[in-house]
Write an enzyme that holds these catalytic residues in place. Structure first.
Site, PDB file in Angstrom:
ATOM      1  N   CYS A 111       0.853  -1.188   0.000  1.00 19.48           N
ATOM      2  CA  CYS A 111       0.000   0.000   0.000  1.00 19.48           C
ATOM      3  C   CYS A 111       0.884   1.232   0.000  1.00 19.48           C
ATOM      4  O   CYS A 111       1.871   1.290   0.734  1.00 19.48           O
ATOM      5  CB  CYS A 111      -0.892  -0.015   1.245  1.00 19.48           C
ATOM      6  SG  CYS A 111      -2.010   1.386   1.368  1.00 19.48           S
ATOM      7  N   HIS A 132     -10.162   0.997   1.252  1.00 19.46           N
ATOM      8  CA  HIS A 132      -9.777   2.339   1.713  1.00 19.46           C
ATOM      9  C   HIS A 132     -11.003   3.230   1.916  1.00 19.46           C
ATOM     10  O   HIS A 132     -11.037   4.039   2.845  1.00 19.46           O
ATOM     11  CB  HIS A 132      -8.837   3.020   0.711  1.00 19.46           C
ATOM     12  CG  HIS A 132      -7.405   2.645   0.869  1.00 19.46           C
ATOM     13  ND1 HIS A 132      -6.676   2.902   2.008  1.00 19.46           N
ATOM     14  CD2 HIS A 132      -6.549   2.052   0.015  1.00 19.46           C
ATOM     15  CE1 HIS A 132      -5.443   2.483   1.860  1.00 19.46           C
ATOM     16  NE2 HIS A 132      -5.329   1.947   0.656  1.00 19.46           N
ATOM     17  N   HIS A 149      -8.792  -3.803  -2.858  1.00 14.00           N
ATOM     18  CA  HIS A 149      -7.860  -3.094  -1.975  1.00 14.00           C
ATOM     19  C   HIS A 149      -8.252  -1.614  -1.871  1.00 14.00           C
ATOM     20  O   HIS A 149      -8.337  -1.059  -0.771  1.00 14.00           O
ATOM     21  CB  HIS A 149      -6.434  -3.241  -2.521  1.00 14.00           C
ATOM     22  CG  HIS A 149      -5.410  -2.500  -1.740  1.00 14.00           C
ATOM     23  ND1 HIS A 149      -4.543  -3.135  -0.886  1.00 14.00           N
ATOM     24  CD2 HIS A 149      -5.091  -1.182  -1.687  1.00 14.00           C
ATOM     25  CE1 HIS A 149      -3.738  -2.230  -0.324  1.00 14.00           C
ATOM     26  NE2 HIS A 149      -4.056  -1.030  -0.804  1.00 14.00           N
ATOM     27  N   GLU A 150      -8.498  -0.983  -3.014  1.00 15.41           N
ATOM     28  CA  GLU A 150      -8.872   0.432  -3.008  1.00 15.41           C
ATOM     29  C   GLU A 150     -10.262   0.640  -2.406  1.00 15.41           C
ATOM     30  O   GLU A 150     -10.491   1.612  -1.688  1.00 15.41           O
ATOM     31  CB  GLU A 150      -8.791   1.023  -4.425  1.00 15.41           C
ATOM     32  CG  GLU A 150      -7.427   0.943  -5.073  1.00 15.41           C
ATOM     33  CD  GLU A 150      -6.291   1.483  -4.223  1.00 15.41           C
ATOM     34  OE1 GLU A 150      -6.500   2.459  -3.457  1.00 15.41           O
ATOM     35  OE2 GLU A 150      -5.175   0.935  -4.312  1.00 15.41           O
TER      36      GLU A 150
END
Length: 192
Positions: free
Chosen positions: A107, A153, A149-150
């Site tokens: 990351c 966030h 993954h994004e």
């Protein structure tokens, strides 16, 4: 313009993002800056909270990853998928299959560290493009991993939450350096 990336420990990284409205100030400039920032940091994805904007927006470019793969590794992509370069506004993952796989993830907000994360192989996602036009798509393999993954966030989650307790423990010293602003990054980091 290259923006500083919020480092591990920044409160915005643990905050749930809000939907992006078309009248958000200078959103086109923010998006352009996010692309510049991601490429400057040699990343494959970047979420708006990572540049201190807690809004539901992220970008992914899995094409360079795809281009660097061996023919065998390219089998990890969905039929016809050769990587994507895409902007996701107000995304919602609508489907996760029962098939999971593990691979290393890093990351930009946690530089110098990687860990093995188990994620669904494929996803379906509803989102809006840069013109706020609604889209639906299915992604698999590495592209699906990058999107997930994004997407995390935007929910205030980091890939660290998917790691085993032992893996997290082994990272404590380096995480402490990042928390204390003592990690030298090759791109601008903002410590809070």
């Amino acid at each position: 313009m290259i923006l500083p990336i919020m480092a591990y420990g920044s409160p915005v990284l643990r905050q749930e993002s809000v939907d992006l409205q078309p009248d958000y100030p200078e959103v086109d400039q923010l998006i352009a800056n996010m692309w510049d920032t991601m490429y400057n940091a040699t990343g494959c994805g970047l979420a708006a909270p990572q540049v201190n904007h807690p809004i539901n927006l992220f970008i992914v470019d899995s094409q360079p990853t795809y281009d660097a793969m061996t023919a065998e590794d390219k089998a990890l992509y969905y039929d016809g998928d050769q990587g994507v370069k895409e902007l996701f506004i107000n995304p919602h993952i609508t489907y996760f299959p029962d098939r999971y796989w593990s691979d290393d993830e890093g990351c930009l907000s946690i530089p110098g560290l990687v860990g093995s994360v188990k994620r669904p192989w494929q996803i379906a996602i509803a989102y809006q493009d840069e013109n706020f036009v609604s889209k639906n798509a299915i992604f698999s393999g590495m592209t699906a991993r990058m999107i997930q993954h994004e997407y995390d966030h935007l929910r205030g989650k980091l890939y660290l939450e998917h790691l085993s307790p032992l893996s997290k423990q082994l990272m404590n010293r380096k995480l402490s350096k990042i928390l204390n602003g003592k990690y030298a990054s090759k791109y601008p980091l903002k410590y809070v």
